[in-house]
Design an enzyme around this catalytic site. Sequence first.
Site, PDB file in Angstrom:
ATOM      1  CE  LYS A  13       7.333  25.078  -1.850  1.00 37.68           C
ATOM      2  NZ  LYS A  13       6.247  24.588  -2.699  1.00 37.68           N
ATOM      3  NE  ARG A  88       2.625  29.386  -0.472  1.00 37.43           N
ATOM      4  CZ  ARG A  88       3.049  28.201  -0.037  1.00 37.43           C
ATOM      5  NH1 ARG A  88       4.073  28.105   0.772  1.00 37.43           N
ATOM      6  NH2 ARG A  88       2.437  27.112  -0.413  1.00 37.43           N
ATOM      7  NE  ARG A 127       1.511  16.834  -0.433  1.00 36.48           N
ATOM      8  CZ  ARG A 127       2.043  18.049  -0.594  1.00 36.48           C
ATOM      9  NH1 ARG A 127       3.288  18.189  -0.997  1.00 36.48           N
ATOM     10  NH2 ARG A 127       1.318  19.121  -0.377  1.00 36.48           N
ATOM     11  NE  ARG A 161      -0.638  19.950   3.146  1.00 36.06           N
ATOM     12  CZ  ARG A 161       0.280  20.685   2.546  1.00 36.06           C
ATOM     13  NH1 ARG A 161       1.545  20.360   2.615  1.00 36.06           N
ATOM     14  NH2 ARG A 161      -0.065  21.758   1.860  1.00 36.06           N
ATOM     15  NE  ARG A 172      -1.911  23.722  -1.592  1.00 33.59           N
ATOM     16  CZ  ARG A 172      -1.738  22.401  -1.454  1.00 33.59           C
ATOM     17  NH1 ARG A 172      -2.768  21.587  -1.544  1.00 33.59           N
ATOM     18  NH2 ARG A 172      -0.554  21.921  -1.206  1.00 33.59           N
TER      19      ARG A 172
END
Length: 216
Positions: A13, A88, A127, A161, A172
């Site tokens: 996204k 969300r 990531r 992160r 998540r």
Amino acid sequence: MRLILLGPPGSGKGTQAERLVLKKNIPQLSTGNMLRSAVSAGTEVGQHIKTIMDSGDLVSDDVVNAAVFDRIDQPDCVNGFILDGYPRTLVQAAAVEEMLAKKNIILDAAVELSVDDNAMVERIEGRYACSSCGEVYHETLKKPRIRGVCDKCRGVNFKHRPDDNAKAMSRRLQIYYKETSPLIGYYYAKKKLKIIDGMGEPDTVEKEIANALHIQ
Ligand code: ADP
């Protein structure tokens, strides 16, 4: 153009939102980024938000709605915006719909990036981001052009992160399927849904989104 980007964590996204920003010259409103800024302000509320985010849970609808509504009122949103990571939950979707209706603003589309969960875990685990400007990289899928140097700002410090770890990631994903995936039916029923295969290369996904939205 007013767009919503839907898809599980790691579906791309953020990457696609950045490309749409350049194409359409409208801002990306990422609730994840807004919340991370609130956390870095170091307030007590920020500390509370950080604990929730690090565990992979959702921050309360009221907090997120207020932040988004405030942001949509800023002058740079008059010609449109891209909502990345928001709404969300069905509560958020209903709230933003009501807010936009009051302003006579029509949503153009909700774009769902459809992906495979196993690939998501790989994408998320590799990531990392530049500590200075936040540009996102991946250990194998998107390395900086010069090793150890950010392409965008030339920074040399990088960070993962805190919620990009296996435990928070699985939470998540669970939350995505429970709370967020019902939005796919919600926007389908409103004839706003565009389903895009998010498993391709970023350039391919970008083209598919452009075709679906009839933009260059
Ligand atoms: P990702 O899409 O990879 O999960 P985000 O940056 O969009 O990453 O979100 C990170 C975290 O921020 C979420 O796990 C959640 O705790 C919080 N968050 C972001 N957007 C929302 C939202 N719309 N409602 C509630 N919490 C949110």
